[in-house]
Scaffold this motif. Structure first.
Motif, PDB file in Angstrom:
ATOM      1  N   PRO A 152     133.730  69.911  23.456  1.00 53.54           N
ATOM      2  CA  PRO A 152     132.823  69.161  22.589  1.00 53.54           C
ATOM      3  C   PRO A 152     132.141  68.059  23.386  1.00 53.54           C
ATOM      4  O   PRO A 152     132.749  67.447  24.277  1.00 53.54           O
TER       5      PRO A 152
ATOM      6  N   ALA B 297     137.016  66.811  26.169  1.00 53.56           N
ATOM      7  CA  ALA B 297     135.706  66.390  25.676  1.00 53.56           C
ATOM      8  C   ALA B 297     134.940  65.792  26.841  1.00 53.56           C
ATOM      9  O   ALA B 297     135.542  65.318  27.817  1.00 53.56           O
TER      10      ALA B 297
ATOM     11  N   ARG C 133     136.021  60.756  18.133  1.00 56.03           N
ATOM     12  CA  ARG C 133     135.240  61.625  17.250  1.00 56.03           C
ATOM     13  C   ARG C 133     135.219  63.063  17.746  1.00 56.03           C
ATOM     14  O   ARG C 133     135.056  64.002  16.960  1.00 56.03           O
ATOM     15  N   CYS C 134     135.402  63.242  19.046  1.00 57.10           N
ATOM     16  CA  CYS C 134     135.479  64.593  19.609  1.00 57.10           C
ATOM     17  C   CYS C 134     136.887  65.177  19.482  1.00 57.10           C
ATOM     18  O   CYS C 134     137.113  66.331  19.878  1.00 57.10           O
TER      19      CYS C 134
ATOM     20  N   ASP D 100     127.861  66.904  19.635  1.00 48.50           N
ATOM     21  CA  ASP D 100     128.531  66.774  18.350  1.00 48.50           C
ATOM     22  C   ASP D 100     128.406  65.357  17.793  1.00 48.50           C
ATOM     23  O   ASP D 100     128.399  65.171  16.576  1.00 48.50           O
ATOM     24  N   HIS D 101     128.320  64.374  18.679  1.00 51.84           N
ATOM     25  CA  HIS D 101     128.313  62.977  18.240  1.00 51.84           C
ATOM     26  C   HIS D 101     127.431  62.126  19.156  1.00 51.84           C
ATOM     27  O   HIS D 101     127.351  62.379  20.364  1.00 51.84           O
TER      28      HIS D 101
ATOM     29  N   VAL E 113     131.767  63.033  27.552  1.00 53.62           N
ATOM     30  CA  VAL E 113     130.912  62.018  26.950  1.00 53.62           C
ATOM     31  C   VAL E 113     129.899  61.559  27.995  1.00 53.62           C
ATOM     32  O   VAL E 113     130.271  61.028  29.034  1.00 53.62           O
TER      33      VAL E 113
ATOM     34  N   ALA F 187     129.579  64.493  23.524  1.00 52.50           N
ATOM     35  CA  ALA F 187     129.075  63.315  22.825  1.00 52.50           C
ATOM     36  C   ALA F 187     128.218  62.513  23.795  1.00 52.50           C
ATOM     37  O   ALA F 187     128.300  62.682  25.020  1.00 52.50           O
TER      38      ALA F 187
END
Length: 230
Positions: free
Chosen positions: A111, A13, A161-162, A137-138, A15, A113
């Motif tokens: 993903p 992921a 969350r990912c 995604d978030h 972020v 975020a």
């Protein structure tokens, strides 16, 4: 620093910070601080911009009041700071160089975020205006159970969350405050912006002057798209 910890690796992921990383809003925050203080006949102390960079706006407002010798004005300065900042962003939203291209490429293999100290409405407004919101995604911001940076909460929450362990996720940051948060979360860190000095770079795996760096583009383009791994 060990650039290979980023450039030879595919994170589970990614972020991103928002202010100063995806969006060119640091000048807006600086102008908002000056205008907010000026409204009360005050000026920022020397070096305040560096001390305030990356802080949650409520902490920034408190610091403005304390350093100007008027802690009683904390609430008023904080409210004025946010109001003026929102006005400036609405007038002139801008993405950082290379941000749009890197986000679009990264979204094909991991993903994504956003973990930000800004209020949610600010982050969503910025991303919507820049046509970046659909890639993420978030969005994680401080709330009653999530402390702001430099605490690790927003990064830990974003990774979870990912669906990724923090050690398998990459944080993209531009400030000491954010780098400290990502480091405490146990993530690998890509730092971006003007060279910040040894204190900050000692905590990152790779520091680049811009998200438009060719090495980053080649790295992102070389990852295997998520749909191809299913």
């Amino acid at each position: 620093m060990s650039s290979e910890r980023v450039l030879s690796w595919t994170p589970s992921a990614i972020v991103f910070d928002c202010d100063g990383t995806l969006m060119d809003t640091e000048k807006h925050w600086q102008d908002a601080r000056e205008h907010a203080l000026g409204g009360y006949g005050l000026i920022a102390a020397p070096g305040f911009a560096d001390r305030a960079k990356g802080l949650h706006y409520t902490e920034c407002g408190r610091l403005m009041a304390v350093e100007s010798g008027h802690p009683d004005l904390t609430e008023e300065l904080t409210g004025s700071l946010l109001r003026i900042f929102l006005e400036l962003v609405a007038e002139n939203p801008m993405t950082m160089p290379g941000a749009r291209e890197l986000v679009a490429s990264a979204a094909t293999f991991a993903p994504l975020a956003v973990a930000s100290n800004c209020p949610r409405e600010v982050v969503e407004s910025c991303l919507d205006t820049a046509h970046l919101r659909d890639y993420f995604d978030h969005i994680v911001v401080p709330d009653a159970g999530t402390r702001p940076k430099p605490q690790p909460d927003v990064y830990l929450t974003a990774a979870r969350r990912c669906g990724a362990e923090p050690a398998d996720a990459l944080a993209v940051e531009d400030s000491l405050c954010g780098v400290e948060a990502a480091s405490r979360a146990g993530m690998r860190i890509l730092g971006v912006g003007p060279w910040p000095g040894e204190r900050t770079t000692a905590m990152v795996d790779l520091w680049v002057s811009s998200l438009a760096e060719p090495d980053l583009s080649r790295w992102a383009d070389a990852r295997i798209p998520r749909q191809a791994t299913r």
